[in-house]
Design a protein around this motif. Structure first.
Motif, PDB file in Angstrom:
ATOM      1  N   ALA A 161       0.659  -1.147  -0.184  1.00 13.02           N
ATOM      2  CA  ALA A 161      -0.044  -0.106  -0.013  1.00 13.02           C
ATOM      3  C   ALA A 161       0.908   1.161   0.008  1.00 13.02           C
ATOM      4  CB  ALA A 161      -0.950  -0.099   1.224  1.00 13.02           C
ATOM      5  N   ALA A 162       2.325   1.099   0.327  1.00  9.85           N
ATOM      6  CA  ALA A 162       2.941   2.076   0.226  1.00  9.85           C
ATOM      7  C   ALA A 162       3.084   3.140  -1.050  1.00  9.85           C
ATOM      8  CB  ALA A 162       4.318   1.698   0.638  1.00  9.85           C
ATOM      9  N   TYR A 163       2.688   2.544  -1.955  1.00 10.85           N
ATOM     10  CA  TYR A 163       2.665   3.098  -3.444  1.00 10.85           C
ATOM     11  C   TYR A 163       1.895   4.316  -3.270  1.00 10.85           C
ATOM     12  CZ  TYR A 163      -2.203   2.045  -4.742  1.00 10.85           C
ATOM     13  OH  TYR A 163      -3.653   2.367  -4.948  1.00 10.85           O
ATOM     14  N   ALA A 164       0.951   4.586  -2.327  1.00 14.55           N
ATOM     15  CA  ALA A 164       0.157   5.796  -2.262  1.00 14.55           C
ATOM     16  C   ALA A 164       0.833   6.925  -1.601  1.00 14.55           C
ATOM     17  CB  ALA A 164      -1.154   5.452  -1.718  1.00 14.55           C
ATOM     18  N   THR A 214       7.127   1.027  -6.012  1.00 18.30           N
ATOM     19  CA  THR A 214       7.522   1.841  -6.982  1.00 18.30           C
ATOM     20  C   THR A 214       6.805   2.052  -8.312  1.00 18.30           C
ATOM     21  OG1 THR A 214       9.132   0.229  -7.936  1.00 18.30           O
ATOM     22  CG2 THR A 214       9.883   1.740  -5.975  1.00 18.30           C
ATOM     23  N   MET A 215       5.675   0.820  -8.459  1.00 21.49           N
ATOM     24  CA  MET A 215       4.994   1.103  -9.609  1.00 21.49           C
ATOM     25  C   MET A 215       3.713   1.787  -9.515  1.00 21.49           C
ATOM     26  SD  MET A 215       6.704  -0.895 -11.590  1.00 21.49           S
ATOM     27  CE  MET A 215       5.514  -1.544 -12.962  1.00 21.49           C
ATOM     28  N   ASN A 216       3.196   2.450 -10.649  1.00 19.90           N
ATOM     29  CA  ASN A 216       1.732   2.926 -10.492  1.00 19.90           C
ATOM     30  C   ASN A 216       1.264   2.984 -11.830  1.00 19.90           C
ATOM     31  OD1 ASN A 216       3.005   5.021 -12.500  1.00 19.90           O
ATOM     32  ND2 ASN A 216       4.280   5.749 -10.758  1.00 19.90           N
ATOM     33  N   ALA A 217       0.025   3.377 -12.105  1.00 23.71           N
ATOM     34  CA  ALA A 217      -0.986   3.282 -13.284  1.00 23.71           C
ATOM     35  C   ALA A 217      -0.022   3.881 -14.474  1.00 23.71           C
ATOM     36  CB  ALA A 217      -2.217   3.918 -13.093  1.00 23.71           C
ATOM     37  N   ALA A 218       0.778   4.446 -14.404  1.00 21.04           N
ATOM     38  CA  ALA A 218       1.542   5.193 -15.385  1.00 21.04           C
ATOM     39  C   ALA A 218       2.548   4.447 -15.860  1.00 21.04           C
ATOM     40  CB  ALA A 218       1.987   6.697 -15.183  1.00 21.04           C
TER      41      ALA A 218
END
Length: 336
Positions: free
Chosen positions: A79-82, A149-153
């Protein structure tokens, strides 16, 4: 039906374990690159030493009875991606790593009842989580789609990963309490004192073996591309591409995990000698021979995982994991 659902939930939480563990170093590495030197954030590496807290009897009993606590902590890692700031993201991953290691240690200790089969199921779920992690990284260009370190982009599946983790957590929290009571009753009638003492005497080698196992799986086989890149020199890379050749790494790991049930074979000196030759080939011989040696070593490391985790489960959890994780950290630092 219930057993299948529980196994799937445990396997996914094991996938979270490997996701968080492999992302910790990735998040730490940002800071010395940004600060061009030691930044102090490197201390987060030692978050994986949280199982030493299991040496406290009251805390050990709490985590054994309520597995959802450590499992919930592990979810902080994905959840740290947020978190927008790198420092907060690293903190979330560190908390997740501590929770994931506590969950593993608690599961091994809780499920160690002789003859119940619970320990083997817990180990199989842990192994399945690694295979899932390797497979996803193979198809996502060595990235884990739920790394913080990942995201929708950039192709991340973070929200999906967190949602599935919450479902797995709900399964752990709502499991039938009578199964837990049955396990505790069986544990009270477990081994006689003399046999237990003999097993406790082996906690040091069990811990060292666990640390070496964790390091080998992480550094060599958490990504199917590592062995192929290790066995070739020069640029451009002419060795086996992760797709489809990474499938051989997955196959070797799966075969090794399956062979682990044949303890006499997996822990025999003949198989150790074959694996040693494979390790030498991977280290010293470039090209396909080195890659083949890496596959042999993968099968060996996977095959001894069950025996090592059984030894860890029969040892005092606090001191055993302290030695094991400390040795793992030493190998990680030396490896860097």
């Amino acid at each position: 039906m219930h057993a299948t659902r529980h196994f799937v939930a445990d396997a996914y939480l094991a996938f979270v374990f490997w996701t968080v563990l492999t992302s910790l170093g990735l998040c730490i590495w940002y800071f010395p690159l940004w600060h061009m030197g030691i930044s102090g954030y490197e201390v987060a590496l030692f978050a994986d030493m949280a199982p030493v807290l299991l040496g406290i009897p009251a805390l050990r009993r709490l985590l054994r009875r309520h597995r959802g606590i450590s499992a919930a902590l592990s979810l902080a890692g994905i959840a740290a991606y947020a978190a927008a700031r790198p420092e907060r993201r690293l903190l979330g991953v560190a908390v997740g790593t501590a929770g994931a290691m506590l969950a593993l240690a608690s599961a091994l200790y809780e499920d160690r009842v002789a003859g119940s089969g619970r320990l083997d199921r817990a180990i199989q779920a842990w192994e399945a989580g690694l295979l899932l992690s390797v497979a996803l990284r193979m198809f996502f260009q060595t990235n884990n789609p739920v790394w913080p370190t990942m995201n929708a982009a950039n192709g991340g599946w973070n929200k999906t990963g967190v949602a599935l983790a919450l479902l797995a957590l709900a399964d752990v929290v709502t499991r039938r309490s009578d199964e837990q009571a049955e396990a505790r009753a069986a544990k009270r009638a477990d081994l006689p004192a003399s046999a237990s003492s003999q097993r406790r005497a082996a906690w040091m080698p069990a811990g060292l073996g666990f640390g070496a196992l964790l390091f080998a799986l992480h550094s060599l086989y958490s990504d199917s591309a590592i062995v192929g890149r290790w066995a070739w020199d020069g640029y451009p890379a002419t060795g086996p591409a992760p797709v489809p050749w990474g499938g051989l790494v997955l196959t070797a790991l799966a075969a090794g995990f399956s062979a682990g049930h044949r303890v006499e074979l997996a822990t025999g000196m003949l198989w150790w000698g074959v694996a040693s030759a494979g390790a030498c080939a991977l280290t010293l011989v470039p090209g396909w021979a080195g890659f083949a040696g890496g596959l042999v070593l993968a099968a060996y490391v996977a095959s001894v995982a069950r025996s090592i985790l059984h030894a860890v489960a029969r040892s005092p959890p606090g001191r055993t994991f302290l030695v094991g994780v400390m040795w793992y950290n030493v190998l990680v630092l030396a490896h860097v």
